[in-house]
Write a protein that holds these residues in place. Structure first.
Motif, PDB file in Angstrom:
ATOM      1  N   UNK A   1       0.793  -1.225   0.000  1.00  0.00           N
ATOM      2  CA  UNK A   1       0.000   0.000   0.000  1.00  0.00           C
ATOM      3  C   UNK A   1       0.826   1.275   0.000  1.00  0.00           C
ATOM      4  N   UNK A   2       2.070   1.189  -0.377  1.00  0.00           N
ATOM      5  CA  UNK A   2       2.921   2.377  -0.415  1.00  0.00           C
ATOM      6  C   UNK A   2       2.525   3.257  -1.597  1.00  0.00           C
ATOM      7  N   UNK A   3       2.763   4.545  -1.462  1.00  0.00           N
ATOM      8  CA  UNK A   3       2.477   5.489  -2.542  1.00  0.00           C
ATOM      9  C   UNK A   3       3.483   5.288  -3.669  1.00  0.00           C
ATOM     10  N   UNK A   4       3.022   5.535  -4.895  1.00  0.00           N
ATOM     11  CA  UNK A   4       3.907   5.347  -6.048  1.00  0.00           C
ATOM     12  C   UNK A   4       5.114   6.290  -5.984  1.00  0.00           C
ATOM     13  N   UNK A   5       4.932   7.522  -5.545  1.00  0.00           N
ATOM     14  CA  UNK A   5       6.055   8.476  -5.422  1.00  0.00           C
ATOM     15  C   UNK A   5       7.078   7.956  -4.418  1.00  0.00           C
ATOM     16  N   UNK A   6       6.595   7.408  -3.316  1.00  0.00           N
ATOM     17  CA  UNK A   6       7.484   6.868  -2.284  1.00  0.00           C
ATOM     18  C   UNK A   6       8.316   5.715  -2.843  1.00  0.00           C
ATOM     19  N   UNK A   7       7.680   4.815  -3.580  1.00  0.00           N
ATOM     20  CA  UNK A   7       8.373   3.670  -4.167  1.00  0.00           C
ATOM     21  C   UNK A   7       9.392   4.148  -5.201  1.00  0.00           C
ATOM     22  N   UNK A   8       9.022   5.155  -5.990  1.00  0.00           N
ATOM     23  CA  UNK A   8       9.948   5.708  -6.983  1.00  0.00           C
ATOM     24  C   UNK A   8      11.197   6.252  -6.283  1.00  0.00           C
ATOM     25  N   UNK A   9      11.000   6.950  -5.171  1.00  0.00           N
ATOM     26  CA  UNK A   9      12.137   7.504  -4.429  1.00  0.00           C
ATOM     27  C   UNK A   9      12.992   6.395  -3.820  1.00  0.00           C
ATOM     28  N   UNK A  10      12.343   5.358  -3.254  1.00  0.00           N
ATOM     29  CA  UNK A  10      13.088   4.237  -2.649  1.00  0.00           C
ATOM     30  C   UNK A  10      13.966   3.528  -3.678  1.00  0.00           C
ATOM     31  N   UNK A  11      13.413   3.332  -4.876  1.00  0.00           N
ATOM     32  CA  UNK A  11      14.129   2.565  -5.905  1.00  0.00           C
ATOM     33  C   UNK A  11      15.005   3.450  -6.798  1.00  0.00           C
ATOM     34  N   UNK A  12      14.884   4.760  -6.647  1.00  0.00           N
ATOM     35  CA  UNK A  12      15.694   5.675  -7.455  1.00  0.00           C
ATOM     36  C   UNK A  12      15.278   5.699  -8.908  1.00  0.00           C
ATOM     37  N   UNK A  13      13.986   5.571  -9.174  1.00  0.00           N
ATOM     38  CA  UNK A  13      13.463   5.613 -10.544  1.00  0.00           C
ATOM     39  C   UNK A  13      12.398   6.702 -10.616  1.00  0.00           C
ATOM     40  N   UNK A  14      11.998   7.033 -11.830  1.00  0.00           N
ATOM     41  CA  UNK A  14      10.966   8.064 -11.996  1.00  0.00           C
ATOM     42  C   UNK A  14       9.574   7.504 -11.690  1.00  0.00           C
ATOM     43  N   UNK A  15       8.656   8.406 -11.455  1.00  0.00           N
ATOM     44  CA  UNK A  15       7.260   8.026 -11.208  1.00  0.00           C
ATOM     45  C   UNK A  15       6.683   7.318 -12.428  1.00  0.00           C
ATOM     46  N   UNK A  16       7.023   7.761 -13.623  1.00  0.00           N
ATOM     47  CA  UNK A  16       6.493   7.115 -14.828  1.00  0.00           C
ATOM     48  C   UNK A  16       7.025   5.691 -14.964  1.00  0.00           C
ATOM     49  N   UNK A  17       8.235   5.414 -14.476  1.00  0.00           N
ATOM     50  CA  UNK A  17       8.776   4.057 -14.508  1.00  0.00           C
ATOM     51  C   UNK A  17       7.968   3.162 -13.566  1.00  0.00           C
ATOM     52  N   UNK A  18       7.647   3.681 -12.402  1.00  0.00           N
ATOM     53  CA  UNK A  18       6.828   2.920 -11.445  1.00  0.00           C
ATOM     54  C   UNK A  18       5.462   2.636 -12.075  1.00  0.00           C
TER      55      UNK A  18
END
Length: 171
Positions: free
Chosen positions: A135-152
């Motif tokens: 249930x994590x936010x997509x922006x949070x996951x993008x930041x954790x993985x070091x990728x862009x929001x569009x990649x997520x």
């Protein structure tokens, strides 16, 4: 003039008519489909009419037949409702698998989902698990993985499409 005596019981006349015509009522109930229960139903008719507290009855025999007829109608309706309830219950439960079978099937499907996610690659699997399961936010996951929001978002689309295809194959 006769001496005043005790007042007659309110159902004395009805009881006398019932007792005199009991065999006819039983035959009537048999003809209406009571079967082996005809004797018991005749007794039920008496219990029903004996509890009546209103005034005298103009035609007691017709009253008894009407009470017997009403009792048979009530019995028929109750039996139909019970059959419909039983049918609805069995229809609702006939399609269900036993609990053990459902458990085994669910474990197999979970294993296939896990295997499918593994084949998508570690990043897509991580994105799917963090967003859809944790249930994590997509922006949070993008930041954790070091990728862009569009990649997520793209990884989620690919994983969702693969899972939808798997679901179609399983059904």
């Amino acid at each position: 003039m006769p001496p005043p005596g005790p007042a007659p019981a309110p159902h004395a006349g009805l009881e006398a008519v019932f007792l005199a015509n009991r065999d006819k009522l039983v035959r009537f109930l048999l003809a209406r489909g009571a079967g082996d229960a005809a004797e018991d139903l005749a007794h039920d008719v008496w219990l029903k009419v004996a509890g009546r507290a209103d005034g005298p009855i103009g035609n007691p025999l017709a009253y008894l037949y009407r009470a017997a007829d009403t009792l048979m109608i009530d019995r028929y309706r109750a039996r139909r409702q019970a059959e419909a309830r039983d049918q609805a219950w069995s229809d609702g439960h006939a399609q269900e698998q036993p609990a053990a079978d459902r458990s085994v099937a669910a474990r197999q499907e979970a294993g296939e989902v896990a295997a499918l996610l593994t084949t998508l690659g570690p990043r897509r699997e991580a994105v799917f698990r963090r967003v859809r399961i944790d249930g994590a936010a997509q922006r949070e996951v993008a930041a954790e993985l070091g990728v862009s929001l569009s990649t997520v978002e793209s990884d989620l689309r690919i994983a969702s499409r693969a899972l939808a295809d798997l679901k179609e194959r399983l059904r």
